[in-house]
Design a protein around this motif. Structure first.
Motif, PDB file in Angstrom:
ATOM      1  N   LYS A  32      74.987  76.770  53.864  1.00  0.00           N
ATOM      2  CA  LYS A  32      74.922  78.089  54.484  1.00  0.00           C
ATOM      3  C   LYS A  32      75.319  79.179  53.493  1.00  0.00           C
ATOM      4  CE  LYS A  32      75.592  76.538  59.229  1.00  0.00           C
ATOM      5  NZ  LYS A  32      76.426  76.634  60.453  1.00  0.00           N
ATOM      6  N   GLY A  33      76.355  78.926  52.714  1.00  0.00           N
ATOM      7  CA  GLY A  33      76.726  79.848  51.652  1.00  0.00           C
ATOM      8  C   GLY A  33      77.192  81.203  52.150  1.00  0.00           C
ATOM      9  N   ALA A  34      76.975  82.230  51.310  1.00  0.00           N
ATOM     10  CA  ALA A  34      77.437  83.583  51.614  1.00  0.00           C
ATOM     11  C   ALA A  34      76.527  84.223  52.650  1.00  0.00           C
ATOM     12  CB  ALA A  34      77.469  84.421  50.343  1.00  0.00           C
ATOM     13  N   ASP A  41      73.933  89.951  49.192  1.00  0.00           N
ATOM     14  CA  ASP A  41      73.769  88.899  48.200  1.00  0.00           C
ATOM     15  C   ASP A  41      75.060  88.640  47.440  1.00  0.00           C
ATOM     16  OD1 ASP A  41      73.977  91.114  46.563  1.00  0.00           O
ATOM     17  OD2 ASP A  41      71.870  91.160  46.009  1.00  0.00           O
ATOM     18  N   ILE A  42      75.036  87.589  46.610  1.00  0.00           N
ATOM     19  CA  ILE A  42      76.070  87.339  45.610  1.00  0.00           C
ATOM     20  C   ILE A  42      75.610  88.010  44.327  1.00  0.00           C
ATOM     21  CG2 ILE A  42      77.222  85.577  44.220  1.00  0.00           C
ATOM     22  CD1 ILE A  42      77.013  83.698  46.587  1.00  0.00           C
ATOM     23  N   ARG A  43      76.452  88.888  43.769  1.00  0.00           N
ATOM     24  CA  ARG A  43      76.078  89.662  42.595  1.00  0.00           C
ATOM     25  C   ARG A  43      76.571  89.050  41.289  1.00  0.00           C
ATOM     26  NH1 ARG A  43      74.271  95.062  43.347  1.00  0.00           N
ATOM     27  NH2 ARG A  43      73.030  95.002  45.252  1.00  0.00           N
ATOM     28  N   THR A  44      77.703  88.352  41.341  1.00  0.00           N
ATOM     29  CA  THR A  44      78.324  87.894  40.102  1.00  0.00           C
ATOM     30  C   THR A  44      79.177  86.669  40.374  1.00  0.00           C
ATOM     31  OG1 THR A  44      79.716  88.613  38.233  1.00  0.00           O
ATOM     32  CG2 THR A  44      80.326  89.416  40.419  1.00  0.00           C
ATOM     33  N   PHE A  45      79.429  85.891  39.332  1.00  0.00           N
ATOM     34  CA  PHE A  45      80.321  84.738  39.464  1.00  0.00           C
ATOM     35  C   PHE A  45      80.837  84.336  38.090  1.00  0.00           C
ATOM     36  CE2 PHE A  45      76.335  82.799  38.354  1.00  0.00           C
ATOM     37  CZ  PHE A  45      76.661  81.656  37.627  1.00  0.00           C
ATOM     38  N   ILE A  46      81.974  83.657  38.072  1.00  0.00           N
ATOM     39  CA  ILE A  46      82.461  83.003  36.859  1.00  0.00           C
ATOM     40  C   ILE A  46      82.952  81.620  37.253  1.00  0.00           C
ATOM     41  CG2 ILE A  46      83.105  85.144  35.690  1.00  0.00           C
ATOM     42  CD1 ILE A  46      86.049  84.461  36.383  1.00  0.00           C
ATOM     43  N   GLN A  47      82.860  80.689  36.334  1.00  0.00           N
ATOM     44  CA  GLN A  47      83.378  79.343  36.571  1.00  0.00           C
ATOM     45  C   GLN A  47      84.639  79.143  35.753  1.00  0.00           C
ATOM     46  OE1 GLN A  47      81.049  75.725  35.510  1.00  0.00           O
ATOM     47  NE2 GLN A  47      81.370  75.164  37.644  1.00  0.00           N
ATOM     48  N   SER A  52      86.132  75.106  39.462  1.00  0.00           N
ATOM     49  CA  SER A  52      86.025  76.018  40.601  1.00  0.00           C
ATOM     50  C   SER A  52      85.296  77.294  40.177  1.00  0.00           C
ATOM     51  CB  SER A  52      87.404  76.348  41.169  1.00  0.00           C
ATOM     52  OG  SER A  52      88.217  76.949  40.173  1.00  0.00           O
ATOM     53  N   THR A  53      84.799  78.033  41.156  1.00  0.00           N
ATOM     54  CA  THR A  53      83.972  79.205  40.890  1.00  0.00           C
ATOM     55  C   THR A  53      84.458  80.384  41.721  1.00  0.00           C
ATOM     56  OG1 THR A  53      82.044  77.778  40.514  1.00  0.00           O
ATOM     57  CG2 THR A  53      81.610  80.107  40.921  1.00  0.00           C
ATOM     58  N   ILE A  54      84.532  81.538  41.091  1.00  0.00           N
ATOM     59  CA  ILE A  54      84.833  82.779  41.807  1.00  0.00           C
ATOM     60  C   ILE A  54      83.521  83.539  41.969  1.00  0.00           C
ATOM     61  CG2 ILE A  54      86.195  84.888  41.879  1.00  0.00           C
ATOM     62  CD1 ILE A  54      88.102  83.576  39.842  1.00  0.00           C
ATOM     63  N   ILE A  55      83.182  83.888  43.191  1.00  0.00           N
ATOM     64  CA  ILE A  55      81.933  84.606  43.466  1.00  0.00           C
ATOM     65  C   ILE A  55      82.249  85.997  44.004  1.00  0.00           C
ATOM     66  CG2 ILE A  55      80.586  82.514  43.903  1.00  0.00           C
ATOM     67  CD1 ILE A  55      80.877  83.098  46.926  1.00  0.00           C
ATOM     68  N   GLY A  56      81.363  86.941  43.728  1.00  0.00           N
ATOM     69  CA  GLY A  56      81.533  88.293  44.229  1.00  0.00           C
ATOM     70  C   GLY A  56      80.193  88.899  44.608  1.00  0.00           C
ATOM     71  N   SER A  91      84.883  98.721  51.086  1.00  0.00           N
ATOM     72  CA  SER A  91      84.317  98.153  49.868  1.00  0.00           C
ATOM     73  C   SER A  91      82.832  97.915  50.070  1.00  0.00           C
ATOM     74  CB  SER A  91      85.006  96.824  49.523  1.00  0.00           C
ATOM     75  OG  SER A  91      84.337  96.170  48.477  1.00  0.00           O
ATOM     76  N   ASP A  92      82.029  98.441  49.146  1.00  0.00           N
ATOM     77  CA  ASP A  92      80.594  98.214  49.225  1.00  0.00           C
ATOM     78  C   ASP A  92      80.213  96.867  48.615  1.00  0.00           C
ATOM     79  OD1 ASP A  92      80.217 100.694  50.410  1.00  0.00           O
ATOM     80  OD2 ASP A  92      80.040 101.705  48.483  1.00  0.00           O
ATOM     81  N   MET A  93      80.803  96.554  47.461  1.00  0.00           N
ATOM     82  CA  MET A  93      80.477  95.283  46.824  1.00  0.00           C
ATOM     83  C   MET A  93      81.418  95.009  45.668  1.00  0.00           C
ATOM     84  SD  MET A  93      77.131  96.106  44.489  1.00  0.00           S
ATOM     85  CE  MET A  93      77.096  97.516  43.366  1.00  0.00           C
ATOM     86  N   VAL A  94      81.514  93.732  45.289  1.00  0.00           N
ATOM     87  CA  VAL A  94      82.141  93.311  44.029  1.00  0.00           C
ATOM     88  C   VAL A  94      81.008  93.001  43.059  1.00  0.00           C
ATOM     89  CG1 VAL A  94      83.472  91.483  42.888  1.00  0.00           C
ATOM     90  CG2 VAL A  94      84.244  92.422  45.081  1.00  0.00           C
ATOM     91  N   ASN A  95      81.016  93.658  41.892  1.00  0.00           N
ATOM     92  CA  ASN A  95      79.878  93.488  40.987  1.00  0.00           C
ATOM     93  C   ASN A  95      80.238  92.972  39.601  1.00  0.00           C
ATOM     94  OD1 ASN A  95      81.108  96.006  40.409  1.00  0.00           O
ATOM     95  ND2 ASN A  95      79.272  96.689  39.344  1.00  0.00           N
ATOM     96  N   VAL A  96      81.523  92.880  39.266  1.00  0.00           N
ATOM     97  CA  VAL A  96      81.937  92.344  37.971  1.00  0.00           C
ATOM     98  C   VAL A  96      83.186  91.501  38.163  1.00  0.00           C
ATOM     99  CG1 VAL A  96      82.559  92.848  35.572  1.00  0.00           C
ATOM    100  CG2 VAL A  96      81.100  94.453  36.823  1.00  0.00           C
ATOM    101  N   ILE A  97      83.211  90.316  37.554  1.00  0.00           N
ATOM    102  CA  ILE A  97      84.394  89.459  37.530  1.00  0.00           C
ATOM    103  C   ILE A  97      84.561  88.965  36.096  1.00  0.00           C
ATOM    104  CG2 ILE A  97      85.560  87.422  38.489  1.00  0.00           C
ATOM    105  CD1 ILE A  97      83.585  87.515  40.827  1.00  0.00           C
ATOM    106  N   ALA A  98      85.786  88.946  35.595  1.00  0.00           N
ATOM    107  CA  ALA A  98      86.037  88.468  34.238  1.00  0.00           C
ATOM    108  C   ALA A  98      87.399  87.792  34.184  1.00  0.00           C
ATOM    109  CB  ALA A  98      85.983  89.615  33.240  1.00  0.00           C
ATOM    110  N   ALA A  99      87.520  86.789  33.304  1.00  0.00           N
ATOM    111  CA  ALA A  99      88.763  86.038  33.163  1.00  0.00           C
ATOM    112  C   ALA A  99      89.226  86.049  31.716  1.00  0.00           C
ATOM    113  CB  ALA A  99      88.576  84.598  33.630  1.00  0.00           C
TER     114      ALA A  99
END
Length: 284
Positions: A32-34, A41-47, A52-56, A91-99
């Motif tokens: 089913k997902g997001a 939609d899903i705009r961005t992710f990092i593993q 594990s994965t962070i999605i935004g 919040s409209d969206m999360v569009n950038v994720i960085a580690a």
């Protein structure tokens, strides 16, 4: 005959699952997902290193469950993992994720109307309250006026921010700046320079030697028109003129920069040449 047919169908099922590029049915088996109402939609992710994965993005739920609004943590199998990731309802969206390299610092950007905000957390989403860029619930805490397109954690506990930026709270800013561990502007970065002009910064990467590469739509850097669309910087934000010193670089916008494990650099974008050599939209 029945055993033969059963064996054949079992073989074909396993064969199809094992094909490169086929759907991995063991990942998030509910499939089913997001989710949310409307076109989202899903705009961005990092593993992360543990798989594990962070999605935004713009989603409200994941697998029809609550507790995942715009950003969330997934287990290696794609199912939701307990975390403290989240954003305000404004919040409209999360569009950038960085580690950061050690994954002790996770930065993400979310937008609300014309403004952007950056949050600093650990790998489980617990916020660092000392890093505060504004709150959309309070209009006088404006955050960034504009859009953040790229975040690059720096090894000194700071973060490089790029995008289409005009103000940060009450300060006028260019499209590239550094925030320190308290989310204050680091004025030592590119001190005295104008930075990128006449266009956005779309992408940035940190090299192993501490130098920085940026790409975007800008037409010059520190008033140097040679460094348009793609600029190499020293760790203090000044131009590194030793990089591609005899070349003209790309002739149009750079959308993304990737550094390979062997140190070679790939750029993609709208350019049709690099250093005067015809090459369409991707170069290494």
């Amino acid at each position: 005959m029945k055993k033969l047919l059963l064996s054949f169908f079992l073989f074909m099922q396993l064969y199809l699952i094992a094909q490169p590029g086929s759907n991995d049915t063991t990942f998030n088996i509910t499939d089913k997902g997001a989710n949310t109402q409307g076109a989202r939609d899903i705009r961005t992710f990092i593993q992360l290193k543990d798989g594990s994965t962070i999605i935004g993005g713009l989603f409200d739920t994941y697998n029809d469950g609550g507790g995942m609004f715009r950003i969330g943590l997934l287990k290696p199998d794609g199912t939701p993992a307990p975390s403290s990731f989240g954003v305000t309802g404004r919040s409209d969206m999360v569009n950038v994720i960085a580690a950061s390299d050690d994954e002790k610092r996770i930065y993400f950007n979310y937008t609300y109307q014309q403004n952007s905000y950056i949050v600093l957390t650990d790998s489980k989403g617990n916020r660092n309250s000392n890093f505060f860029t504004g709150n959309p619930d309070f209009p006088f805490e404006s955050g960034f006026y504009g859009r953040v397109y790229t975040l690059t954690p720096l090894p000194n506990g700071k973060v490089l921010v790029g995008g289409s930026l005009f103000k940060y709270n009450s300060d006028n800013v260019r499209s590239l700046l550094v925030l320190d561990s308290t989310a204050s502007i680091d004025n030592s970065f590119n001190n005295g320079g104008f930075g990128p002009s006449y266009g956005d910064v779309n992408t940035s990467v940190l090299l192993n030697d501490g130098k920085i590469l940026i790409g975007g739509e800008f037409k010059e850097y520190n008033s140097n028109k040679k460094y348009k669309f793609f600029a190499p910087l020293s760790s203090n934000g000044q131009l590194d003129v030793s990089f591609n010193s005899g070349g003209s670089g790309p002739d149009s916008t750079v959308k993304k920069i990737l550094v390979q494990d062997d140190g070679k650099i790939i750029i993609i974008g709208e350019f049709k040449s690099y250093n005067g050599i015809s090459i369409n939209r991707i170069a290494r």
